[in-house]
Design a protein around this motif. Structure first.
Motif, PDB file in Angstrom:
ATOM      1  N   VAL A 207      35.804  44.466 -17.111  1.00 23.06           N
ATOM      2  CA  VAL A 207      34.912  43.396 -16.667  1.00 23.06           C
ATOM      3  C   VAL A 207      33.807  43.970 -15.787  1.00 23.06           C
ATOM      4  CG1 VAL A 207      34.794  41.317 -15.223  1.00 23.06           C
ATOM      5  CG2 VAL A 207      36.566  41.533 -16.950  1.00 23.06           C
ATOM      6  N   GLY A 208      34.104  44.977 -14.992  1.00 26.22           N
ATOM      7  CA  GLY A 208      33.084  45.630 -14.182  1.00 26.22           C
ATOM      8  C   GLY A 208      32.002  46.259 -15.043  1.00 26.22           C
ATOM      9  N   VAL A 209      32.403  46.915 -16.113  1.00 32.38           N
ATOM     10  CA  VAL A 209      31.428  47.515 -17.043  1.00 32.38           C
ATOM     11  C   VAL A 209      30.607  46.417 -17.723  1.00 32.38           C
ATOM     12  CG1 VAL A 209      31.205  48.835 -19.190  1.00 32.38           C
ATOM     13  CG2 VAL A 209      32.767  49.619 -17.397  1.00 32.38           C
ATOM     14  N   LEU A 210      31.278  45.358 -18.170  1.00 29.51           N
ATOM     15  CA  LEU A 210      30.580  44.237 -18.797  1.00 29.51           C
ATOM     16  C   LEU A 210      29.576  43.609 -17.832  1.00 29.51           C
ATOM     17  CD1 LEU A 210      30.266  42.107 -21.100  1.00 29.51           C
ATOM     18  CD2 LEU A 210      32.099  40.845 -19.963  1.00 29.51           C
ATOM     19  N   ASN A 211      29.971  43.398 -16.589  1.00 29.38           N
ATOM     20  CA  ASN A 211      29.083  42.782 -15.603  1.00 29.38           C
ATOM     21  C   ASN A 211      27.873  43.659 -15.307  1.00 29.38           C
ATOM     22  OD1 ASN A 211      30.770  40.601 -15.440  1.00 29.38           O
ATOM     23  ND2 ASN A 211      31.773  41.257 -13.575  1.00 29.38           N
ATOM     24  N   THR A 212      28.071  44.961 -15.272  1.00 26.69           N
ATOM     25  CA  THR A 212      26.946  45.878 -15.063  1.00 26.69           C
ATOM     26  C   THR A 212      25.957  45.785 -16.221  1.00 26.69           C
ATOM     27  OG1 THR A 212      28.346  47.378 -13.794  1.00 26.69           O
ATOM     28  CG2 THR A 212      26.321  48.296 -14.701  1.00 26.69           C
TER      29      THR A 212
ATOM     30  N   ASN B 142      29.490  37.207 -12.442  1.00 22.06           N
ATOM     31  CA  ASN B 142      30.583  38.074 -12.004  1.00 22.06           C
ATOM     32  C   ASN B 142      31.768  37.265 -11.485  1.00 22.06           C
ATOM     33  OD1 ASN B 142      28.955  40.222 -12.644  1.00 22.06           O
ATOM     34  ND2 ASN B 142      28.434  40.710 -10.534  1.00 22.06           N
ATOM     35  N   TYR B 143      31.484  36.205 -10.741  1.00 24.29           N
ATOM     36  CA  TYR B 143      32.567  35.355 -10.232  1.00 24.29           C
ATOM     37  C   TYR B 143      33.376  34.779 -11.392  1.00 24.29           C
ATOM     38  CZ  TYR B 143      35.040  31.537  -8.033  1.00 24.29           C
ATOM     39  OH  TYR B 143      36.020  30.678  -7.618  1.00 24.29           O
ATOM     40  N   GLN B 144      32.683  34.234 -12.370  1.00 20.78           N
ATOM     41  CA  GLN B 144      33.364  33.606 -13.492  1.00 20.78           C
ATOM     42  C   GLN B 144      34.127  34.615 -14.352  1.00 20.78           C
ATOM     43  OE1 GLN B 144      34.024  30.425 -14.604  1.00 20.78           O
ATOM     44  NE2 GLN B 144      33.374  29.950 -12.523  1.00 20.78           N
ATOM     45  N   THR B 145      33.508  35.756 -14.654  1.00 19.20           N
ATOM     46  CA  THR B 145      34.202  36.716 -15.522  1.00 19.20           C
ATOM     47  C   THR B 145      35.409  37.334 -14.825  1.00 19.20           C
ATOM     48  OG1 THR B 145      32.648  38.466 -14.909  1.00 19.20           O
ATOM     49  CG2 THR B 145      32.218  37.275 -16.965  1.00 19.20           C
ATOM     50  N   HIS B 146      35.290  37.656 -13.551  1.00 14.74           N
ATOM     51  CA  HIS B 146      36.462  38.188 -12.851  1.00 14.74           C
ATOM     52  C   HIS B 146      37.554  37.133 -12.731  1.00 14.74           C
ATOM     53  CE1 HIS B 146      34.242  41.799 -11.558  1.00 14.74           C
ATOM     54  NE2 HIS B 146      35.450  42.303 -11.537  1.00 14.74           N
ATOM     55  N   ALA B 147      37.179  35.909 -12.403  1.00 15.83           N
ATOM     56  CA  ALA B 147      38.178  34.853 -12.267  1.00 15.83           C
ATOM     57  C   ALA B 147      38.891  34.600 -13.594  1.00 15.83           C
ATOM     58  CB  ALA B 147      37.521  33.564 -11.766  1.00 15.83           C
ATOM     59  N   ARG B 148      38.111  34.442 -14.660  1.00 15.40           N
ATOM     60  CA  ARG B 148      38.711  34.081 -15.953  1.00 15.40           C
ATOM     61  C   ARG B 148      39.388  35.254 -16.663  1.00 15.40           C
ATOM     62  NH1 ARG B 148      36.158  29.284 -18.744  1.00 15.40           N
ATOM     63  NH2 ARG B 148      35.081  28.206 -17.075  1.00 15.40           N
ATOM     64  N   LEU B 149      38.683  36.381 -16.748  1.00 16.07           N
ATOM     65  CA  LEU B 149      39.186  37.477 -17.577  1.00 16.07           C
ATOM     66  C   LEU B 149      40.160  38.398 -16.849  1.00 16.07           C
ATOM     67  CD1 LEU B 149      35.862  38.419 -19.411  1.00 16.07           C
ATOM     68  CD2 LEU B 149      37.690  36.884 -20.172  1.00 16.07           C
TER      69      LEU B 149
ATOM     70  N   PHE C 150      41.809  37.523 -13.528  1.00 17.14           N
ATOM     71  CA  PHE C 150      42.839  36.832 -12.763  1.00 17.14           C
ATOM     72  C   PHE C 150      43.302  35.527 -13.395  1.00 17.14           C
ATOM     73  CE2 PHE C 150      40.304  39.326  -9.712  1.00 17.14           C
ATOM     74  CZ  PHE C 150      41.290  40.233  -9.349  1.00 17.14           C
ATOM     75  N   ALA C 151      42.780  35.168 -14.559  1.00 13.86           N
ATOM     76  CA  ALA C 151      43.196  33.981 -15.321  1.00 13.86           C
ATOM     77  C   ALA C 151      43.074  32.701 -14.503  1.00 13.86           C
ATOM     78  CB  ALA C 151      44.608  34.154 -15.854  1.00 13.86           C
ATOM     79  N   VAL C 152      41.975  32.557 -13.754  1.00 10.84           N
ATOM     80  CA  VAL C 152      41.689  31.351 -12.985  1.00 10.84           C
ATOM     81  C   VAL C 152      40.449  30.718 -13.602  1.00 10.84           C
ATOM     82  CG1 VAL C 152      41.010  30.449 -10.732  1.00 10.84           C
ATOM     83  CG2 VAL C 152      42.635  32.347 -10.879  1.00 10.84           C
ATOM     84  N   GLU C 153      40.498  29.415 -13.840  1.00  4.98           N
ATOM     85  CA  GLU C 153      39.360  28.743 -14.447  1.00  4.98           C
ATOM     86  C   GLU C 153      38.719  27.787 -13.469  1.00  4.98           C
ATOM     87  OE1 GLU C 153      39.453  27.428 -18.332  1.00  4.98           O
ATOM     88  OE2 GLU C 153      40.640  29.084 -19.056  1.00  4.98           O
ATOM     89  N   GLY C 154      37.427  27.578 -13.643  1.00  3.09           N
ATOM     90  CA  GLY C 154      36.706  26.604 -12.848  1.00  3.09           C
ATOM     91  C   GLY C 154      36.053  27.191 -11.613  1.00  3.09           C
ATOM     92  N   TRP C 155      35.374  26.304 -10.898  1.00  4.49           N
ATOM     93  CA  TRP C 155      34.630  26.695  -9.695  1.00  4.49           C
ATOM     94  C   TRP C 155      35.367  26.279  -8.430  1.00  4.49           C
ATOM     95  CZ3 TRP C 155      30.460  29.698 -10.401  1.00  4.49           C
ATOM     96  CH2 TRP C 155      29.868  29.687 -11.660  1.00  4.49           C
ATOM     97  N   HIS C 156      36.565  25.757  -8.529  1.00  3.40           N
ATOM     98  CA  HIS C 156      37.260  25.180  -7.380  1.00  3.40           C
ATOM     99  C   HIS C 156      37.607  26.197  -6.289  1.00  3.40           C
ATOM    100  CE1 HIS C 156      40.533  26.522 -10.019  1.00  3.40           C
ATOM    101  NE2 HIS C 156      41.244  26.636  -8.927  1.00  3.40           N
ATOM    102  N   ARG C 157      37.569  27.464  -6.571  1.00  2.00           N
ATOM    103  CA  ARG C 157      37.903  28.467  -5.550  1.00  2.00           C
ATOM    104  C   ARG C 157      36.703  28.888  -4.722  1.00  2.00           C
ATOM    105  NH1 ARG C 157      42.650  32.306  -6.711  1.00  2.00           N
ATOM    106  NH2 ARG C 157      41.810  32.891  -4.723  1.00  2.00           N
ATOM    107  N   LEU C 158      35.513  28.438  -5.109  1.00  5.86           N
ATOM    108  CA  LEU C 158      34.336  28.753  -4.297  1.00  5.86           C
ATOM    109  C   LEU C 158      34.432  28.008  -2.963  1.00  5.86           C
ATOM    110  CD1 LEU C 158      31.353  28.663  -6.792  1.00  5.86           C
ATOM    111  CD2 LEU C 158      32.203  30.633  -5.547  1.00  5.86           C
ATOM    112  N   PRO C 159      33.955  28.623  -1.886  1.00  4.90           N
ATOM    113  CA  PRO C 159      34.021  27.937  -0.578  1.00  4.90           C
ATOM    114  C   PRO C 159      33.076  26.756  -0.533  1.00  4.90           C
ATOM    115  CG  PRO C 159      33.087  30.153  -0.354  1.00  4.90           C
ATOM    116  CD  PRO C 159      33.450  29.953  -1.787  1.00  4.90           C
TER     117      PRO C 159
END
Length: 80
Positions: free
Chosen positions: A25-30, A62-69, A71-80
């Motif tokens: 995911v880091g390579v993809l995000n870059t 980056n937030y979405q790809t790391h969360a989903r791909l 850590f398997a977390v979906e949505g924006w609910h973890r944003l402060p």
């Protein structure tokens, strides 16, 4: 203790897929960030504006790809 004598503990076998997904995911995000920057510059944006656009979109991407791909977390609910 010297730095050369310090060793990290080995990863448990279950942690290897997470590490590999994190690296992929880091390579993809870059690549996506660079692509956004290049497209903005080719569209006529000054480099500074292209960097602002790339950074802003990159944070969201980056937030979405790391969360989903990774850590398997979906949505924006973890944003402060």
């Amino acid at each position: 203790m010297t730095l050369s004598n310090h060793r990290l503990p080995p990863l448990a076998p279950a942690e290897h897929p997470v590490l590999l997904r994190f690296l992929a995911v880091g390579v993809l995000n870059t690549a996506v960030g660079y692509l956004v920057y290049v497209l903005a510059v080719l569209a006529g944006a000054p480099p500074q504006l292209a960097l602002i656009v790339q950074f802003t979109l990159g944070v969201l991407w980056n937030y979405q790809t790391h969360a989903r791909l990774v850590f398997a977390v979906e949505g924006w609910h973890r944003l402060p």
